[in-house]
Design an enzyme around this catalytic site. Structure first.
Site, PDB file in Angstrom:
ATOM      1  N   LYS A 165       0.762  -1.154  -0.180  1.00 54.84           N
ATOM      2  CA  LYS A 165      -0.087  -0.050  -0.055  1.00 54.84           C
ATOM      3  C   LYS A 165       0.932   1.458  -0.084  1.00 54.84           C
ATOM      4  CE  LYS A 165      -3.336  -3.013   0.447  1.00 54.84           C
ATOM      5  NZ  LYS A 165      -3.933  -3.379  -1.109  1.00 54.84           N
ATOM      6  N   ASP A 193      -0.283  -0.605  -4.618  1.00 55.80           N
ATOM      7  CA  ASP A 193      -1.570  -0.336  -4.493  1.00 55.80           C
ATOM      8  C   ASP A 193      -1.836   0.883  -3.907  1.00 55.80           C
ATOM      9  OD1 ASP A 193      -4.534  -0.414  -4.449  1.00 55.80           O
ATOM     10  OD2 ASP A 193      -4.613  -2.242  -3.144  1.00 55.80           O
ATOM     11  N   GLU A 218      -1.917  -0.488  -8.780  1.00 59.10           N
ATOM     12  CA  GLU A 218      -3.131  -0.598  -8.520  1.00 59.10           C
ATOM     13  C   GLU A 218      -4.000   0.599  -8.257  1.00 59.10           C
ATOM     14  OE1 GLU A 218      -5.275  -4.428  -7.779  1.00 59.10           O
ATOM     15  OE2 GLU A 218      -5.386  -3.663  -5.731  1.00 59.10           O
ATOM     16  N   ASP A 241      -9.463  -1.959  -9.028  1.00 59.14           N
ATOM     17  CA  ASP A 241     -10.406  -2.692  -8.311  1.00 59.14           C
ATOM     18  C   ASP A 241     -11.523  -1.814  -7.780  1.00 59.14           C
ATOM     19  OD1 ASP A 241      -8.553  -1.482  -6.493  1.00 59.14           O
ATOM     20  OD2 ASP A 241      -8.399  -3.335  -5.185  1.00 59.14           O
ATOM     21  N   LYS A 265     -13.014  -7.982  -6.825  1.00 58.59           N
ATOM     22  CA  LYS A 265     -13.180  -8.246  -5.463  1.00 58.59           C
ATOM     23  C   LYS A 265     -14.856  -8.699  -5.460  1.00 58.59           C
ATOM     24  CE  LYS A 265      -9.717  -6.449  -3.345  1.00 58.59           C
ATOM     25  NZ  LYS A 265      -8.853  -5.845  -4.706  1.00 58.59           N
TER      26      LYS A 265
HETATM   27 MG    MG Z   1      -6.528  -2.733  -4.116  1.00 57.38          MG
END
Ligand code: MG
Length: 370
Positions: A165, A193, A218, A241, A265
């Site tokens: 992240k 991400d 991402e 996503d 997801k």
């Molecule tokens: Mg993600």
């Protein structure tokens, strides 16, 4: 076969460690999980889970799932749970949108269909394509050294993939990425991400500053519009996503070439009935895929990895085991468990297991025929 009863449970799932997103702007300590048990007139019982990653992250709300079920459930009593598209249509008619509120019901119906036909979820979805699902760790934002320490903890458990992240101060993000890439092991997969945290400018500054490293990102920006605008201005592969919710989103992403990776997801998109269409659309356009739950227990992980296994190995980038981040286990020893960083198909019909119902506490709602 008819649905006779829908029982809803709420359970707090505490995270073992506080979790930070967006450069530390968002903190998470506990997940609000909803478990749905669907009973039928033929004695088959199915289970499904819907657990958003908190309510400050995206428009998905734990209590909102239960409110949505309250609206939809009375219309589902008496329907055949094996008729997945009939159930889907009934839910969409009763409550347009709110896809995240629908996944637990959809998933419980898949469990029932599997048990009724003596096929596992993966078999129903097209069969196990082999190789196992590479589980991506979820590395919360911190200093480069703190992030490497977290990666090392997962490496010790056999993990070969990490969803790292980023999305804070852009100069620090460049430092984080350069440092972690210098520590990446051969064959290891790292996805950076951003969880929508960068502006268009910040996205371009970071992605172009590390273009020599050949890394993927991402959800660098908030919306599909943002991604459409930055896509031609950077060479880095992009995964989406948070903004991959509907089949129309996937159609647009594929047709306009907005992303090279689809992060499906299953709970965000409304369950497996809708998720498998996104899978097919992505595959038809040469788009590689991650399949994950939005969070939750071994039930959610198993539901997501069941779909991931149905994707040809060369197109399947990975999955997630959120269960490894929790302090409670509602089905100890059952379901898909990380085996040296991979999930493998279960040889049992439907979901393949049930939770320990007493661990879920008292039902918060019961819907049944009058
Ligand atoms: Mg993600």
């Amino acid at each position: 076969m008819k649905i006779t009863k829908i029982t809803v449970f709420q359970k707090d799932l505490p995270l073992a460690k506080p979790y930070y997103l967006s450069g530390g702007r968002l903190r998470f300590d506990v997940l609000d999980a909803t478990f749905v048990k669907i009973e039928t007139d033929e004695g088959i019982t199915g289970w499904g889970e819907g657990t958003p990653w908190g309510h400050t992250y995206i428009p998905a709300h734990g209590p909102g799932i239960r409110a949505g079920i309250e609206t939809m459930a009375p219309r589902l009593i008496g329907l055949d749970p094996r008729a997945l598209e009939t159930i889907e249509y009934a839910m969409d008619k009763e409550l347009p949108g709110h896809l995240y509120a629908k996944s637990a019901i959809d998933l419980a119906c898949w469990d029932i269909l599997g048990q009724a036909s003596n096929m596992s979820l993966t078999e129903l979805l097209g069969g196990d394509r082999g190789g196992g699902v590479r589980i991506m760790s979820s590395i919360s934002t911190g200093t480069p050294q703190e992030m490497l320490a977290l990666i090392d903890e997962y490496r010790a458990q056999g993990y070969e993939g990490h969803s790292v992240k980023v999305g804070g101060d852009y100069e620090k993000d460049i430092e984080r990425i350069r440092f972690l890439e210098s520590q990446r092991l051969p064959g290891e997969r790292i996805l950076y991400d951003v969880n929508r945290a960068w502006s268009r400018r910040e996205a371009l500054l970071v992605m172009n500053a590390v273009s020599d490293l050949a890394v993927s990102f991402e959800q660098p920006c908030e919306t599909l519009e943002d991604i459409a605008k930055i896509r031609p201005l950077t060479s880095a592969p992009i995964s989406v996503d948070e903004t991959l919710v509907t089949l129309q989103d996937m159609t647009r992403i594929a047709a306009e070439g907005l992303a090279e990776i689809a992060g499906i997801k299953i709970n965000r998109v409304g369950g497996l009935t809708k998720a498998r269409r996104l899978r097919d659309m992505a595959l038809a356009h040469g788009i590689q895929i991650y399949v994950m739950a939005t969070g939750g227990s071994v039930i959610a992980d198993t539901e997501a990895s069941a779909l991931a296994l149905s994707i040809p190995e060369e197109m399947r980038l990975g999955g997630w085991a959120c269960q490894d981040m929790l302090t409670v286990d509602i089905a100890e020893g059952r379901g898909m468990r990380s085996q040296q960083g991979y999930h493998y198909a279960l040889d049992a019909p439907g979901l393949g297991f049930q939770p320990d119902e007493p661990l879920l506490g008292n039902a918060v709602a019961v819907y049944e025929a009058a």
